[in-house]
Every structure is written in C-alpha cells, then in structure tokens.
Scaffold this motif. Structure first.
Motif, PDB file in Angstrom:
ATOM      1  N   GLU A   1     -37.461  14.137  13.344  1.00 34.74           N
ATOM      2  CA  GLU A   1     -36.132  13.896  13.909  1.00 34.74           C
ATOM      3  C   GLU A   1     -35.881  12.404  14.061  1.00 34.74           C
ATOM      4  OE1 GLU A   1     -37.348  14.433  18.632  1.00 34.74           O
ATOM      5  OE2 GLU A   1     -36.317  16.053  17.583  1.00 34.74           O
ATOM      6  N   GLY A   2     -34.641  12.063  14.451  1.00 36.93           N
ATOM      7  CA  GLY A   2     -34.273  10.659  14.620  1.00 36.93           C
ATOM      8  C   GLY A   2     -33.711  10.063  13.351  1.00 36.93           C
ATOM      9  N   PRO A   3     -33.412   8.752  13.358  1.00 36.49           N
ATOM     10  CA  PRO A   3     -32.770   8.107  12.202  1.00 36.49           C
ATOM     11  C   PRO A   3     -33.621   8.096  10.941  1.00 36.49           C
ATOM     12  CG  PRO A   3     -33.371   6.492  13.893  1.00 36.49           C
ATOM     13  CD  PRO A   3     -33.568   7.833  14.505  1.00 36.49           C
ATOM     14  N   LEU A   4     -34.940   8.310  11.067  1.00 37.94           N
ATOM     15  CA  LEU A   4     -35.804   8.351   9.884  1.00 37.94           C
ATOM     16  C   LEU A   4     -36.136   9.774   9.454  1.00 37.94           C
ATOM     17  CD1 LEU A   4     -38.389   5.475  10.595  1.00 37.94           C
ATOM     18  CD2 LEU A   4     -36.488   5.457   8.976  1.00 37.94           C
ATOM     19  N   ALA A   5     -35.484  10.762  10.023  1.00 37.98           N
ATOM     20  CA  ALA A   5     -35.825  12.155   9.722  1.00 37.98           C
ATOM     21  C   ALA A   5     -35.738  12.427   8.226  1.00 37.98           C
ATOM     22  CB  ALA A   5     -34.897  13.095  10.489  1.00 37.98           C
ATOM     23  N   GLY A   6     -36.802  13.056   7.683  1.00 33.32           N
ATOM     24  CA  GLY A   6     -36.817  13.388   6.269  1.00 33.32           C
ATOM     25  C   GLY A   6     -38.230  13.461   5.745  1.00 33.32           C
ATOM     26  N   ASP A   7     -38.358  13.736   4.449  1.00 33.50           N
ATOM     27  CA  ASP A   7     -39.654  13.824   3.774  1.00 33.50           C
ATOM     28  C   ASP A   7     -39.890  12.548   2.979  1.00 33.50           C
ATOM     29  OD1 ASP A   7     -40.058  16.438   4.729  1.00 33.50           O
ATOM     30  OD2 ASP A   7     -38.878  17.262   3.050  1.00 33.50           O
ATOM     31  N   PHE A   8     -41.122  12.009   3.082  1.00 33.61           N
ATOM     32  CA  PHE A   8     -41.433  10.733   2.451  1.00 33.61           C
ATOM     33  C   PHE A   8     -42.795  10.773   1.770  1.00 33.61           C
ATOM     34  CE2 PHE A   8     -38.677   9.748   6.046  1.00 33.61           C
ATOM     35  CZ  PHE A   8     -37.739   8.897   5.481  1.00 33.61           C
ATOM     36  N   GLU A   9     -42.896  10.041   0.648  1.00 33.19           N
ATOM     37  CA  GLU A   9     -44.208   9.683   0.131  1.00 33.19           C
ATOM     38  C   GLU A   9     -44.814   8.678   1.103  1.00 33.19           C
ATOM     39  OE1 GLU A   9     -43.451   8.148  -3.741  1.00 33.19           O
ATOM     40  OE2 GLU A   9     -43.112  10.127  -4.629  1.00 33.19           O
ATOM     41  N   ALA A  10     -46.147   8.610   1.149  1.00 25.63           N
ATOM     42  CA  ALA A  10     -46.795   7.704   2.097  1.00 25.63           C
ATOM     43  C   ALA A  10     -48.078   7.146   1.488  1.00 25.63           C
ATOM     44  CB  ALA A  10     -47.102   8.427   3.411  1.00 25.63           C
ATOM     45  N   TRP A  11     -48.374   5.908   1.888  1.00 24.66           N
ATOM     46  CA  TRP A  11     -49.576   5.228   1.429  1.00 24.66           C
ATOM     47  C   TRP A  11     -50.341   4.721   2.647  1.00 24.66           C
ATOM     48  CZ3 TRP A  11     -50.064   5.802  -3.726  1.00 24.66           C
ATOM     49  CH2 TRP A  11     -48.894   6.115  -4.430  1.00 24.66           C
ATOM     50  N   CYS A  12     -51.650   4.743   2.570  1.00 28.04           N
ATOM     51  CA  CYS A  12     -52.486   4.314   3.693  1.00 28.04           C
ATOM     52  C   CYS A  12     -52.662   2.794   3.673  1.00 28.04           C
ATOM     53  CB  CYS A  12     -53.836   5.003   3.638  1.00 28.04           C
ATOM     54  SG  CYS A  12     -53.733   6.779   3.926  1.00 28.04           S
ATOM     55  N   VAL A  13     -52.710   2.221   4.865  1.00 28.67           N
ATOM     56  CA  VAL A  13     -52.770   0.775   5.012  1.00 28.67           C
ATOM     57  C   VAL A  13     -54.185   0.302   5.347  1.00 28.67           C
ATOM     58  CG1 VAL A  13     -51.934  -1.170   6.400  1.00 28.67           C
ATOM     59  CG2 VAL A  13     -50.340   0.620   5.672  1.00 28.67           C
ATOM     60  N   ASP A  14     -54.938   1.043   6.166  1.00 31.23           N
ATOM     61  CA  ASP A  14     -56.233   0.606   6.684  1.00 31.23           C
ATOM     62  C   ASP A  14     -57.255   1.715   6.465  1.00 31.23           C
ATOM     63  OD1 ASP A  14     -58.423  -0.235   8.081  1.00 31.23           O
ATOM     64  OD2 ASP A  14     -57.358  -0.689   9.939  1.00 31.23           O
ATOM     65  N   ASN A  15     -58.154   1.536   5.466  1.00 29.73           N
ATOM     66  CA  ASN A  15     -59.070   2.627   5.159  1.00 29.73           C
ATOM     67  C   ASN A  15     -60.272   2.691   6.093  1.00 29.73           C
ATOM     68  OD1 ASN A  15     -60.543   0.435   4.061  1.00 29.73           O
ATOM     69  ND2 ASN A  15     -61.491   1.783   2.547  1.00 29.73           N
ATOM     70  N   ASP A  16     -60.299   1.850   7.124  1.00 30.05           N
ATOM     71  CA  ASP A  16     -61.328   1.972   8.150  1.00 30.05           C
ATOM     72  C   ASP A  16     -61.049   3.146   9.088  1.00 30.05           C
ATOM     73  OD1 ASP A  16     -62.640  -0.280   7.186  1.00 30.05           O
ATOM     74  OD2 ASP A  16     -61.494  -1.643   8.452  1.00 30.05           O
ATOM     75  N   LYS A  17     -59.822   3.664   9.038  1.00 28.53           N
ATOM     76  CA  LYS A  17     -59.419   4.748   9.940  1.00 28.53           C
ATOM     77  C   LYS A  17     -59.052   5.979   9.124  1.00 28.53           C
ATOM     78  CE  LYS A  17     -57.648   1.418  13.322  1.00 28.53           C
ATOM     79  NZ  LYS A  17     -56.464   0.915  14.041  1.00 28.53           N
ATOM     80  N   GLY A  18     -59.078   7.136   9.772  1.00 28.87           N
ATOM     81  CA  GLY A  18     -58.800   8.376   9.063  1.00 28.87           C
ATOM     82  C   GLY A  18     -57.493   9.010   9.497  1.00 28.87           C
ATOM     83  N   ILE A  19     -57.062   9.984   8.710  1.00 29.86           N
ATOM     84  CA  ILE A  19     -55.893  10.778   9.053  1.00 29.86           C
ATOM     85  C   ILE A  19     -56.069  12.160   8.422  1.00 29.86           C
ATOM     86  CG2 ILE A  19     -54.456  10.123   7.074  1.00 29.86           C
ATOM     87  CD1 ILE A  19     -52.098   9.921   9.148  1.00 29.86           C
ATOM     88  N   GLU A  20     -55.599  13.200   9.082  1.00 31.12           N
ATOM     89  CA  GLU A  20     -55.812  14.574   8.636  1.00 31.12           C
ATOM     90  C   GLU A  20     -54.604  15.093   7.837  1.00 31.12           C
ATOM     91  OE1 GLU A  20     -58.601  16.268   9.085  1.00 31.12           O
ATOM     92  OE2 GLU A  20     -59.548  14.625  10.215  1.00 31.12           O
ATOM     93  N   ILE A  21     -54.918  15.936   6.854  1.00 35.71           N
ATOM     94  CA  ILE A  21     -53.868  16.607   6.091  1.00 35.71           C
ATOM     95  C   ILE A  21     -53.371  17.807   6.892  1.00 35.71           C
ATOM     96  CG2 ILE A  21     -53.316  17.781   3.923  1.00 35.71           C
ATOM     97  CD1 ILE A  21     -53.896  14.877   3.531  1.00 35.71           C
ATOM     98  N   ASN A  22     -52.070  18.115   6.732  1.00 33.19           N
ATOM     99  CA  ASN A  22     -51.444  19.260   7.415  1.00 33.19           C
ATOM    100  C   ASN A  22     -51.640  19.194   8.932  1.00 33.19           C
ATOM    101  OD1 ASN A  22     -50.476  20.558   5.040  1.00 33.19           O
ATOM    102  ND2 ASN A  22     -52.554  21.297   4.633  1.00 33.19           N
ATOM    103  N   THR A  23     -51.380  18.001   9.452  1.00 30.73           N
ATOM    104  CA  THR A  23     -51.532  17.757  10.892  1.00 30.73           C
ATOM    105  C   THR A  23     -50.311  16.997  11.391  1.00 30.73           C
ATOM    106  OG1 THR A  23     -53.931  17.646  10.632  1.00 30.73           O
ATOM    107  CG2 THR A  23     -53.017  16.728  12.659  1.00 30.73           C
ATOM    108  N   CYS A  24     -49.891  17.312  12.616  1.00 31.88           N
ATOM    109  CA  CYS A  24     -48.739  16.644  13.209  1.00 31.88           C
ATOM    110  C   CYS A  24     -49.192  15.620  14.243  1.00 31.88           C
ATOM    111  CB  CYS A  24     -47.793  17.654  13.858  1.00 31.88           C
ATOM    112  SG  CYS A  24     -46.977  18.738  12.643  1.00 31.88           S
ATOM    113  N   TYR A  25     -48.478  14.503  14.293  1.00 27.87           N
ATOM    114  CA  TYR A  25     -48.778  13.415  15.223  1.00 27.87           C
ATOM    115  C   TYR A  25     -47.486  13.032  15.934  1.00 27.87           C
ATOM    116  CZ  TYR A  25     -52.993  12.949  12.333  1.00 27.87           C
ATOM    117  OH  TYR A  25     -54.153  13.191  11.666  1.00 27.87           O
ATOM    118  N   ASP A  26     -47.587  12.763  17.230  1.00 28.57           N
ATOM    119  CA  ASP A  26     -46.394  12.331  17.957  1.00 28.57           C
ATOM    120  C   ASP A  26     -46.572  10.905  18.468  1.00 28.57           C
ATOM    121  OD1 ASP A  26     -48.214  12.669  19.984  1.00 28.57           O
ATOM    122  OD2 ASP A  26     -47.105  14.228  21.038  1.00 28.57           O
TER     123      ASP A  26
END
Length: 357
Positions: free
Chosen positions: A187-212
């Motif tokens: 939601e909000g002014p950026l609401a939508g679907d986006f391609e994404a690229w990782c910036v810092d490979n020292d940290k992880g992120i999960e697939i099919n997971t929501c973050y607030d």
C-alpha cells in the motif's frame, strides 16, 4: 483651379496623418522588446492599490501561492531590462509578457480591471523552456506588470524523492526470471509489484516472506551514514538499471542473466569477499566483468523523466533491496506574476512600481 488643387492636396495629407495616429497597436505583440506609446485608458471607476508594492526585484508567484523564482528590473538608458530567473527545480519559463504604464489605471486591461495580456507591450508565447530570460522594453512609466507561464514535470526526480514514503510494508515473491527477487509493496504511493536487486550480500532475506516497516530512500538522495559500503556507486547502478541488460547478448557467450547483473551490483556496492553468493543462480565472471565495464559509462548518471530511478527498500537486519521505479512524467503549466499590488479585476494578476531604492 490651382487653389482647389492645393486644398485637395493638403486635405489628403491630413487624412493620411489621421490614419497614422489611429495606430491599432498590433506592433505590441512583437518580441523585439520595444514598447509603443499607449494612449490613456479610462479606468476612473476602478480602484488601484499603489502602496507597498515597489522595488527592483520581486518574487515570481506561480498558481497564486508558490514562489518559483524572481524578476529583476534594471533601468538602462530609455529602456527597462527585465530578467526572469526561475529557481524552482523542475520548472522553466515558456511565455513572457510585460506591460509598462505611467499609472496603474493605464495598463492594458478590460473595463472590469483584468489585464489584457495579449495587448501588453511585450508578448512572447514561444520562450524555449528557459530558467533565465531577459526582456528589453521601453521605459514609458514606473509601473510594470510582469507575467508569464512556467511548465513543470510532476514526476521529476525531485518530486518523486519529495513524495516518497518514509516506510513501507512489502512481501518477497519469486526469484527470476529477470531479477534476483520480485517483491510486492502492499500500500501507499509505492504500491505495486517490482523487480528487486540485493544491495548488501552480508545479510539475508527470505523468499515468500512479508516484512513491515522497511525504510525507503532514493538512491540519488541523502542516505544514512554507514548503511551502504560504497554509496558513491549508486550512480552506476542507476545507469545499469536503465540498460535492460538481462536477456541481452553477452560477448563472452550466451546472454546476460539476472545472476550476472546481481553479482555486478554487489561488486559495485558491497565487499562481496565477506558474504555469500548462494542462490545467485547462473552467472559468468566474464559477463559480470562486461557489465562492470559498461557501468563505467554511468559515472555521474542521474535519472531523468522517462528513465528508471533506483529506490532502496531497507528492512533493518535484512538484505537491503533496490527496486527500479519508472519516472513517468506528466507535464503541467502554471501562470506566474511578479509579486505586487492586485489588479482590481476578478483574477489574481499583479503589478508593481519600479524603484531602485
């Protein structure tokens, strides 16, 4: 007979002279900057302000309430040199109109007190989108009405940055086929679907997971100190995001993959020797090097209207992401007046008295 011919010759001269005096004012629309002498316009039934609106520099007001620049007036010989200076980012001048009068009631206007802009001493409706523009007009009085039109882009880089939300909620979806990750901002002014690229490979992120509560930044704007290892290279990353690289031929063989581009982005923004490239997918070191060589052309690159702006989505403790955001510009235009006293008519037109004090 000679007396009759002389009388007829003199009468013809008088008739021609009267026709010259009945000048229709069409020359006032020329753009040579020279004003013609105006006759007195009767406005005895109207009330004109004359206090508190004098000077040699005035603010330029757009849309009644926004300052977009200044107008300055210099007296040079028998002329005024009037300079529009548009200082608001994303705006430029496209029309310039100036009228000069001995008293406010002598401006070109309707009986109700609205200015007749098309009859001003100087009219140019074809200024080529300038931030600075100079008009030369004859000094036929101390009162000036300085008008114009500015155009803007409502989705300029500056307006996007100014309107970014501070935080956003998002969910990761799948990897590939054209980007390392795909995310959905809910939601909000950026609401939508986006391609994404990782910036810092020292940290992880999960697939099919929501973050607030992820922090949102423009990659061209002010970034928090210490958050990114090589923030000076975001110009090159923005350049790469604008090249539609994935799927294009790589001279080393095959086509560029999302793994090639992701590894190149990590090498530009991060010290990947301390992180993991697990899950990167197919990539070629030769193709990565080709992308890095391509990125050198992006030194100092700043996205413009019609291009892609990288926006950073950073959930604390997790892998920061950069998403390509299209700058789809929508042109707008605004009337401008030099700040001063108000015309007595129904619009918000203004005039002022030139004074170098």
């Amino acid at each position: 007979m000679k007396k009759l011919l002389s009388f007829m010759f003199i009468a013809s001269l008088l008739l021609v002279s009267c026709e010259v005096e009945q000048f229709d004012g069409q020359e006032l629309t020329s753009v040579d900057g020279k004003a013609s002498k105006k006759g007195n316009v009767s406005a005895s039934s109207l009330t004109f302000e004359m206090d508190g609106c004098s000077g040699s520099e005035r603010d330029l007001i757009a849309g009644q309430n926004m300052v977009v620049g200044t107008v300055s007036v210099d007296e040079v010989g028998e002329d005024y040199v009037i300079t529009y200076n548009i200082t608001e980012d994303g705006y430029c001048l496209t029309e310039a109109h100036v009228d000069v009068a001995t008293l406010p009631e002598y401006f070109q206007m309707t009986k109700s007190g609205n200015p007749k802009i098309g009859n001003f001493d100087y009219v140019n409706d074809g200024v080529e989108c300038n931030q600075n523009y100079t008009v030369i007009v004859a000094n036929t009085g101390p009162w000036l009405a300085v008008h114009g039109v500015v155009v803007c882009a409502t989705n300029s880089v500056e307006s996007v940055v100014d309107n970014l939300p501070e935080i956003a909620d998002f969910c990761t979806t799948v990897q590939g086929p054209n980007s390392y990750l795909n995310i959905s901002i809910t939601e909000g002014p950026l609401a939508g679907d986006f391609e994404a690229w990782c910036v810092d490979n020292d940290k992880g992120i999960e697939i099919n997971t929501c973050y607030d509560g992820a922090d949102i930044y423009s990659s061209t704007g002010s970034l928090p100190d210490g958050t990114f290892e090589y923030p000076e290279n975001f110009d090159k990353v923005n350049y790469l995001l604008n090249q539609s690289i994935v799927g294009q031929p790589c001279t080393a063989g095959g086509v560029f993959t999302y793994g090639d581009l992701q590894l190149a982005i990590w090498k530009l923004l991060d010290d990947i020797s301390t992180g993991s490239i697990a899950g990167l997918g197919a990539y070629s070191n030769a193709c990565v090097d080709e992308i890095l060589a391509m990125a050198e052309a992006g030194e100092g690159f700043e996205p413009e209207c019609g291009q892609i702006l990288g926006i950073i989505v950073n959930k604390a403790g997790n892998q920061p992401l950069i998403i390509p955001y299209p700058l789809e510009c929508s042109p707008c235009d605004e009337t401008i007046w030099a700040d001063g006293c108000s015309f007595p008519g129904s619009n918000w037109a203004m005039y002022f008295e030139y004074s170098d004090n």
